[in-house]
Design a protein around this motif. Structure first.
Motif, PDB file in Angstrom:
ATOM      1  N   ARG A  24       0.808  -1.225   0.000  1.00 36.89           N
ATOM      2  CA  ARG A  24       0.000   0.000   0.000  1.00 36.89           C
ATOM      3  C   ARG A  24       0.839   1.272   0.000  1.00 36.89           C
ATOM      4  NH1 ARG A  24      -3.697  -1.449   5.050  1.00 36.89           N
ATOM      5  NH2 ARG A  24      -1.634  -2.231   5.681  1.00 36.89           N
ATOM      6  N   ASN A  25       2.068   1.212   0.528  1.00 32.77           N
ATOM      7  CA  ASN A  25       2.913   2.406   0.588  1.00 32.77           C
ATOM      8  C   ASN A  25       3.974   2.448  -0.507  1.00 32.77           C
ATOM      9  OD1 ASN A  25       1.573   3.316   2.908  1.00 32.77           O
ATOM     10  ND2 ASN A  25       2.891   2.103   4.241  1.00 32.77           N
ATOM     11  N   VAL A  26       3.985   1.459  -1.388  1.00 33.25           N
ATOM     12  CA  VAL A  26       5.018   1.376  -2.422  1.00 33.25           C
ATOM     13  C   VAL A  26       4.809   2.455  -3.484  1.00 33.25           C
ATOM     14  CG1 VAL A  26       5.936  -0.037  -4.299  1.00 33.25           C
ATOM     15  CG2 VAL A  26       5.436  -1.072  -2.068  1.00 33.25           C
ATOM     16  N   SER A  27       5.860   3.227  -3.744  1.00 29.00           N
ATOM     17  CA  SER A  27       5.810   4.275  -4.772  1.00 29.00           C
ATOM     18  C   SER A  27       6.828   4.035  -5.882  1.00 29.00           C
ATOM     19  CB  SER A  27       6.062   5.645  -4.139  1.00 29.00           C
ATOM     20  OG  SER A  27       7.311   5.665  -3.464  1.00 29.00           O
ATOM     21  N   LYS A  28       7.776   3.114  -5.666  1.00 29.12           N
ATOM     22  CA  LYS A  28       8.789   2.806  -6.670  1.00 29.12           C
ATOM     23  C   LYS A  28       8.977   1.296  -6.718  1.00 29.12           C
ATOM     24  CE  LYS A  28      13.525   3.894  -8.110  1.00 29.12           C
ATOM     25  NZ  LYS A  28      14.782   4.628  -7.755  1.00 29.12           N
ATOM     26  N   ILE A  29       8.890   0.754  -7.919  1.00 23.11           N
ATOM     27  CA  ILE A  29       8.923  -0.693  -8.052  1.00 23.11           C
ATOM     28  C   ILE A  29       9.851  -1.080  -9.200  1.00 23.11           C
ATOM     29  CG2 ILE A  29       6.860  -0.712  -9.538  1.00 23.11           C
ATOM     30  CD1 ILE A  29       6.050  -3.320  -8.144  1.00 23.11           C
ATOM     31  N   GLY A  30      10.751  -2.023  -8.964  1.00 26.17           N
ATOM     32  CA  GLY A  30      11.762  -2.403  -9.947  1.00 26.17           C
ATOM     33  C   GLY A  30      11.299  -3.467 -10.915  1.00 26.17           C
ATOM     34  N   ASN A  31      11.973  -3.544 -12.047  1.00 25.79           N
ATOM     35  CA  ASN A  31      11.647  -4.547 -13.059  1.00 25.79           C
ATOM     36  C   ASN A  31      11.838  -5.962 -12.508  1.00 25.79           C
ATOM     37  OD1 ASN A  31      11.255  -2.416 -14.774  1.00 25.79           O
ATOM     38  ND2 ASN A  31      13.127  -2.737 -15.962  1.00 25.79           N
ATOM     39  N   GLY A  32      10.904  -6.825 -12.865  1.00 16.74           N
ATOM     40  CA  GLY A  32      11.026  -8.238 -12.529  1.00 16.74           C
ATOM     41  C   GLY A  32      10.884  -8.582 -11.068  1.00 16.74           C
ATOM     42  N   CYS A  33      10.419  -7.623 -10.254  1.00 14.75           N
ATOM     43  CA  CYS A  33      10.430  -7.870  -8.799  1.00 14.75           C
ATOM     44  C   CYS A  33       9.464  -8.957  -8.367  1.00 14.75           C
ATOM     45  CB  CYS A  33      10.173  -6.578  -8.031  1.00 14.75           C
ATOM     46  SG  CYS A  33       8.567  -5.863  -8.338  1.00 14.75           S
ATOM     47  N   PHE A  34       8.413  -9.223  -9.141  1.00 14.45           N
ATOM     48  CA  PHE A  34       7.474 -10.285  -8.778  1.00 14.45           C
ATOM     49  C   PHE A  34       7.389 -11.369  -9.864  1.00 14.45           C
ATOM     50  CE2 PHE A  34       5.721  -6.726  -6.180  1.00 14.45           C
ATOM     51  CZ  PHE A  34       5.913  -7.309  -4.937  1.00 14.45           C
ATOM     52  N   ASN A  35       8.412 -11.472 -10.692  1.00 17.76           N
ATOM     53  CA  ASN A  35       8.429 -12.544 -11.690  1.00 17.76           C
ATOM     54  C   ASN A  35       8.425 -13.914 -11.006  1.00 17.76           C
ATOM     55  OD1 ASN A  35       8.622 -10.556 -13.587  1.00 17.76           O
ATOM     56  ND2 ASN A  35      10.639 -11.155 -14.362  1.00 17.76           N
ATOM     57  N   TYR A  36       7.606 -14.814 -11.523  1.00 18.81           N
ATOM     58  CA  TYR A  36       7.527 -16.201 -11.038  1.00 18.81           C
ATOM     59  C   TYR A  36       7.069 -16.292  -9.576  1.00 18.81           C
ATOM     60  CZ  TYR A  36      10.110 -17.050 -15.324  1.00 18.81           C
ATOM     61  OH  TYR A  36      10.501 -17.069 -16.634  1.00 18.81           O
ATOM     62  N   CYS A  37       6.331 -15.309  -9.119  1.00 17.96           N
ATOM     63  CA  CYS A  37       5.664 -15.430  -7.807  1.00 17.96           C
ATOM     64  C   CYS A  37       4.350 -16.161  -8.056  1.00 17.96           C
ATOM     65  CB  CYS A  37       5.444 -14.046  -7.190  1.00 17.96           C
ATOM     66  SG  CYS A  37       6.961 -13.252  -6.627  1.00 17.96           S
ATOM     67  N   GLN A  38       4.426 -17.484  -8.089  1.00 21.25           N
ATOM     68  CA  GLN A  38       3.319 -18.310  -8.555  1.00 21.25           C
ATOM     69  C   GLN A  38       2.121 -18.331  -7.602  1.00 21.25           C
ATOM     70  OE1 GLN A  38       3.578 -19.275 -11.488  1.00 21.25           O
ATOM     71  NE2 GLN A  38       5.636 -19.938 -12.006  1.00 21.25           N
ATOM     72  N   SER A  39       2.318 -17.953  -6.339  1.00 18.71           N
ATOM     73  CA  SER A  39       1.227 -18.021  -5.370  1.00 18.71           C
ATOM     74  C   SER A  39       0.571 -16.671  -5.099  1.00 18.71           C
ATOM     75  CB  SER A  39       1.735 -18.608  -4.042  1.00 18.71           C
ATOM     76  OG  SER A  39       2.228 -19.921  -4.227  1.00 18.71           O
ATOM     77  N   ALA A  40       1.066 -15.611  -5.711  1.00 17.90           N
ATOM     78  CA  ALA A  40       0.477 -14.284  -5.513  1.00 17.90           C
ATOM     79  C   ALA A  40      -0.910 -14.243  -6.143  1.00 17.90           C
ATOM     80  CB  ALA A  40       1.370 -13.217  -6.129  1.00 17.90           C
ATOM     81  N   VAL A  41      -1.907 -13.781  -5.378  1.00 14.85           N
ATOM     82  CA  VAL A  41      -3.290 -13.737  -5.856  1.00 14.85           C
ATOM     83  C   VAL A  41      -3.758 -12.299  -6.046  1.00 14.85           C
ATOM     84  CG1 VAL A  41      -5.690 -14.264  -5.283  1.00 14.85           C
ATOM     85  CG2 VAL A  41      -3.912 -15.950  -4.859  1.00 14.85           C
ATOM     86  N   SER A  42      -3.616 -11.468  -5.019  1.00 12.91           N
ATOM     87  CA  SER A  42      -4.080 -10.081  -5.066  1.00 12.91           C
ATOM     88  C   SER A  42      -3.000  -9.151  -4.538  1.00 12.91           C
ATOM     89  CB  SER A  42      -5.352  -9.905  -4.230  1.00 12.91           C
ATOM     90  OG  SER A  42      -6.412 -10.676  -4.748  1.00 12.91           O
ATOM     91  N   HIS A  43      -2.662  -8.134  -5.304  1.00 11.39           N
ATOM     92  CA  HIS A  43      -1.732  -7.104  -4.858  1.00 11.39           C
ATOM     93  C   HIS A  43      -2.444  -5.756  -4.868  1.00 11.39           C
ATOM     94  CE1 HIS A  43       2.365  -9.279  -5.648  1.00 11.39           C
ATOM     95  NE2 HIS A  43       1.692  -9.778  -4.626  1.00 11.39           N
ATOM     96  N   PHE A  44      -2.278  -4.986  -3.771  1.00  6.16           N
ATOM     97  CA  PHE A  44      -2.974  -3.713  -3.609  1.00  6.16           C
ATOM     98  C   PHE A  44      -1.958  -2.586  -3.471  1.00  6.16           C
ATOM     99  CE2 PHE A  44      -5.358  -7.184  -1.724  1.00  6.16           C
ATOM    100  CZ  PHE A  44      -6.604  -7.056  -2.332  1.00  6.16           C
ATOM    101  N   TYR A  45      -2.073  -1.568  -4.327  1.00 10.61           N
ATOM    102  CA  TYR A  45      -1.173  -0.417  -4.305  1.00 10.61           C
ATOM    103  C   TYR A  45      -1.955   0.842  -3.951  1.00 10.61           C
ATOM    104  CZ  TYR A  45       2.250  -3.347  -6.761  1.00 10.61           C
ATOM    105  OH  TYR A  45       3.146  -4.337  -7.106  1.00 10.61           O
ATOM    106  N   GLY A  46      -1.338   1.703  -3.119  1.00  4.69           N
ATOM    107  CA  GLY A  46      -1.981   2.947  -2.727  1.00  4.69           C
ATOM    108  C   GLY A  46      -1.421   4.172  -3.420  1.00  4.69           C
ATOM    109  N   HIS A  47      -0.356   3.998  -4.226  1.00  2.00           N
ATOM    110  CA  HIS A  47       0.284   5.117  -4.912  1.00  2.00           C
ATOM    111  C   HIS A  47       0.334   4.872  -6.415  1.00  2.00           C
ATOM    112  CE1 HIS A  47       1.732   7.181  -1.256  1.00  2.00           C
ATOM    113  NE2 HIS A  47       1.885   5.955  -0.764  1.00  2.00           N
ATOM    114  N   ASP A  48       0.727   5.918  -7.160  1.00  4.98           N
ATOM    115  CA  ASP A  48       0.883   5.794  -8.600  1.00  4.98           C
ATOM    116  C   ASP A  48       2.102   4.924  -8.911  1.00  4.98           C
ATOM    117  OD1 ASP A  48      -1.083   7.628  -8.419  1.00  4.98           O
ATOM    118  OD2 ASP A  48      -0.047   9.240  -9.465  1.00  4.98           O
ATOM    119  N   VAL A  49       1.885   3.815  -9.556  1.00  3.52           N
ATOM    120  CA  VAL A  49       2.999   2.936  -9.941  1.00  3.52           C
ATOM    121  C   VAL A  49       2.727   2.329 -11.315  1.00  3.52           C
ATOM    122  CG1 VAL A  49       3.829   2.318  -7.630  1.00  3.52           C
ATOM    123  CG2 VAL A  49       1.940   1.040  -8.638  1.00  3.52           C
ATOM    124  N   ASP A  50       3.813   2.101 -12.041  1.00  5.54           N
ATOM    125  CA  ASP A  50       3.743   1.420 -13.328  1.00  5.54           C
ATOM    126  C   ASP A  50       4.292   0.012 -13.119  1.00  5.54           C
ATOM    127  OD1 ASP A  50       3.952   0.413 -15.865  1.00  5.54           O
ATOM    128  OD2 ASP A  50       4.915   2.191 -16.722  1.00  5.54           O
TER     129      ASP A  50
END
Length: 421
Positions: free
Chosen positions: A325-351
């Motif tokens: 929810r507080n993430v404002s900067k996110i790097g390339n490939g940071c969640f690649n192959y996270c096979q169990s991730a279901v829902s991710h929630f962001y509170g800031h502008d992110v690409d």
């Protein structure tokens, strides 16, 4: 036009999908029956009568987290192969596991093997999160059955004879073993072995001649494999509190990292810390490049992150709980192959266009100003609880129901007593 008996038989063979939960009452299940659900988000399979999983029957359920099948005895070839999110198979009757039955079940952590009498080739190959093997009935165990089980920390086997020597190519450096009948054991790399007194002298000798350290105890240390720090009050040797102690030589693998001081974690700090199950850091804001890459077994990451580096969680195949929810900067490939991730929630502008790849269970990325992915939504889509260690939502609901029943009963008793006055 069916009579009552025929209607009952049809009902037994039906598969019912209700909000991410598949219910099945038959005794055998095949790939043809599952085909219609291949593109559905099936989190749970509830099959109380199931005895046989046929060849490749469940291999298309990539989002499957939990299977309740107390009567399951047989898994045919590749029955669960590629169920990337499968965490817990609830059955105490497993007996026959055929070739590649659980191959590539990269999140599998909880399966009872105590009743298994036959295990086919490469049965658990690439089960990178699997922490232990325990069985007293198997007559033959081949090293290939557990290739690429990088998180394997504990082996308790009592084979009567060997088809070949037990060769484990990839395990945790900290390995606990109870092998009273094993003639020889070979490994690729240096280990810290803990073995029981009843372990064969041949195994003890093998451990001492492989440039490794050995300690012999009457019994193996108490086993715990939890994702919550409070479960380790009596077993704190599995926890670490300082970054500089993470890779300190020890006979105990690291299960949890806890800190109330650290604000950032540098690049590759926990790279391939494959036994790590959880992180709890109250002040942590930033994780660097590849800082937790290939932490296959990690399911909980408790911190209020603001910056996530390149490939920070790449390959964390079991990760289901993380606060973004507080993430404002996110790097390339940071969640690649996270096979169990279901829902991710962001509170800031992110690409997030370069942040996700090969996420078989991902259902939604929620945020008002998030862009760059086809699963982005502004409003949360409801779904079944995603299991971390146990069913918290269900347990809490049952507790509330019991409390309501108790209060109602107390009120009725008090009301009755008042009338008697």
């Amino acid at each position: 036009n069916l009579n009552i008996k025929d209607q009952h038989q049809v009902a037994l063979n039906q598969l019912i999908l209700t909000q991410n939960c598949l219910i099945y009452l038959g005794k055998e299940i095949s790939s043809d029956q599952i085909e219609q659900f291949a593109n559905c988000q099936v989190f749970y399979l509830i099959a109380p009568n199931l005895q046989v999983v046929k060849e490749q029957a469940l291999s298309k359920l990539k989002s499957l987290f939990y299977v309740y099948s107390p009567c399951l005895t047989t898994v045919d070839d590749r029955g669960f192969e590629g169920c990337f999110s499968l965490f817990w198979l609830h059955s105490n009757c497993l007996s026959v596991l055929n070739d590649q039955a659980f191959r590539n079940c990269v999140s599998l952590s909880d399966v009872n093997l105590s009743s298994v009498t036959y295990m086919g080739s490469m049965c658990f190959s690439n089960c990178v999160s699997m922490p232990k093997i325990k069985n007293e009935l198997l007559e033959v165990v081949e090293g290939q059955d557990f290739t690429q089980c990088y998180n394997l920390q504990r082996i308790e086997l009592k084979m009567k004879e060997f088809k070949e020597n037990l060769i484990l190519q990839d395990t945790q450096p900290q390995l606990m073993m109870d092998l009273p009948n094993c003639a020889e054991i070979r490994f690729r790399k240096q280990h810290f072995f803990t073995v029981t007194q009843r372990t064969s002298e041949e195994v003890k000798q093998s451990c001492q001649t492989q440039n490794s350290q050995l300690q012999v105890q009457k019994e193996l240390p108490a086993w715990i494999n939890s994702y919550f720090s409070q479960k380790y009050l009596s077993q704190k040797q599995y926890l670490h509190y300082e970054l500089n102690s993470v890779y300190k030589q020890s006979f105990f693998p690291i299960h949890g990292f806890i800190s109330s001081k650290i604000k950032s974690i540098p690049r590759r700090a926990f790279y391939e810390a494959r036994s790590l199950l959880f992180v709890e850091c109250s002040l942590l804001k930033e994780v660097g490049e590849s800082s937790f890459q290939a932490c296959h077994a990690m399911r909980r990451f408790k911190a209020k992150l603001e910056v996530i580096g390149v490939n920070a969680f790449h390959g964390c195949v079991s990760l289901v709980e993380i606060d973004l929810r507080n993430v404002s900067k996110i790097g390339n490939g940071c969640f690649n192959y996270c096979q169990s991730a279901v829902s991710h929630f962001y509170g800031h502008d992110v690409d997030v266009s370069q942040a996700y790849f090969s996420n078989s269970s991902l259902l939604q990325i929620v945020g008002q100003n998030v862009k760059g992915h086809k699963l982005v939504r502004k409003e949360k889509l409801k779904h079944q609880e995603v299991i971390v260690e146990e069913f918290n939502e269900r347990n809490n609901t049952m507790m509330k129901i019991r409390m309501q029943h108790l209060l109602t009963k107390t009120y009725q008793v008090a009301k009755y007593k008042l009338k008697q006055i």
